[in-house]
Scaffold this motif. Structure first.
Motif, short mmCIF file in Angstrom:
data_model
loop_
_atom_site.label_atom_id
_atom_site.label_comp_id
_atom_site.label_asym_id
_atom_site.label_seq_id
_atom_site.Cartn_x
_atom_site.Cartn_y
_atom_site.Cartn_z
N ALA A 237 -9.78 2.50 -5.10
CA ALA A 237 -9.71 3.39 -3.95
C ALA A 237 -9.69 2.59 -2.65
N PRO A 238 -8.78 2.89 -1.73
CA PRO A 238 -8.75 2.16 -0.46
C PRO A 238 -10.02 2.41 0.35
N ARG A 239 -10.59 1.33 0.92
CA ARG A 239 -11.80 1.44 1.72
C ARG A 239 -11.60 0.69 3.03
N PRO B 63 -11.59 -6.18 1.51
CA PRO B 63 -10.71 -7.36 1.47
C PRO B 63 -9.41 -7.02 0.77
N PRO B 64 -8.34 -7.74 1.07
CA PRO B 64 -7.06 -7.47 0.40
C PRO B 64 -7.17 -7.72 -1.09
N ASN C 185 -5.42 -3.82 -9.78
CA ASN C 185 -6.02 -4.32 -8.55
C ASN C 185 -5.72 -3.50 -7.31
N VAL C 186 -4.76 -2.57 -7.40
CA VAL C 186 -4.45 -1.75 -6.23
C VAL C 186 -4.46 -0.26 -6.58
N LEU C 187 -3.66 0.14 -7.58
CA LEU C 187 -3.54 1.56 -7.89
C LEU C 187 -4.87 2.17 -8.31
N ARG D 95 0.83 -1.21 0.00
CA ARG D 95 0.00 0.00 0.00
C ARG D 95 0.86 1.26 0.00
N GLU D 96 1.97 1.26 0.74
CA GLU D 96 2.82 2.46 0.76
C GLU D 96 3.38 2.75 -0.61
N TYR D 97 3.82 1.69 -1.31
CA TYR D 97 4.35 1.90 -2.66
C TYR D 97 3.28 2.46 -3.58
#
Length: 207
Positions: free
Chosen positions: A178-180, A184-185, A173-175, A102-104
């Motif tokens: 949006a983080p919620r 789930p991962p 799948n990540v970038l 997530r940090e990256y």
């Protein structure tokens, strides 16, 4: 950076402070003065370790995604298909794991946001992160060719074929998600299937 720099307490302080401030405020809004203050060092100390704020960003990125982890001895000791298979799987897993951090991803968002106004930030990101992955893969493929394990393919093009799907998986799948809270991962890439397909494409079967 040298091994001495990596063990330098001041470098570690600056790197951690930079990561904290860049994630909190973005790259452009962080001054060298605020960076030095957050790290608990003087501006003179900061500039004695890094020639510019861009160099600090490059160092932060390099330590988030270290695609070149496999040591040179492991690359040079390729003897058979099993050695090549194992080296590619280790490299793919390391890169996939770190790309999914997530940090990256949050730093990647910062780089993307800043690049239209500060093209050198995007250039720094490209050189420090994807560039290292491509170089590590290319070196491994060249070692495989010297050992007679990899077909006569363009190692640069083959490295792109190896690294590209790993980057695209993190992008989709990540970038772009949006983080919620409580989400789930992100799904993990099937690294083994990826390496199997890649080996089928580049291997030289030995009689």
């Amino acid at each position: 950076m040298t091994e001495r720099d990596r063990q330098d307490v001041k470098v570690l302080q600056i790197r951690q402070a930079a990561k904290t401030l860049f994630l909190r405020h973005g790259f452009e809004r962080v001054s060298t003065a605020s960076l030095a203050k957050e790290a608990g060092v003087s501006k003179e100390t900061l500039y004695s370790r890094y020639p510019s704020k861009e160099a600090v960003l490059a160092d932060v990125l390099e330590h988030l995604v270290s695609a070149g982890r496999a040591d040179a001895g492991a690359v040079e000791s390729l003897r058979d298909r099993a050695d090549l298979d194992g080296a590619l799987r280790r490299l793919a897993r390391e890169l996939s794991d770190e790309l999914m951090q997530r940090e990256y991803i949050e730093l990647a968002r910062i780089v993307i946001a800043e690049t239209p106004r500060l093209p050198h930030v995007g250039e720094t990101f490209r050189a420090s992160v994807p560039g290292r992955a491509f170089r590590a893969t290319t070196e491994l493929l060249l070692a495989g060719q010297r050992a007679g394990l990899v077909a006569d393919v363009d190692p640069t093009a083959a490295a792109r074929m190896f690294v590209g799907p790993l980057v695209v998986h993190a992008l989709l799948n990540v970038l772009l998600v949006a983080p919620r809270e409580g989400a789930p991962p992100a799904p993990r890439m099937d690294v083994d299937a990826h390496v199997d397909l890649f080996l089928t494409a580049i291997s030289r079967e030995r009689s």
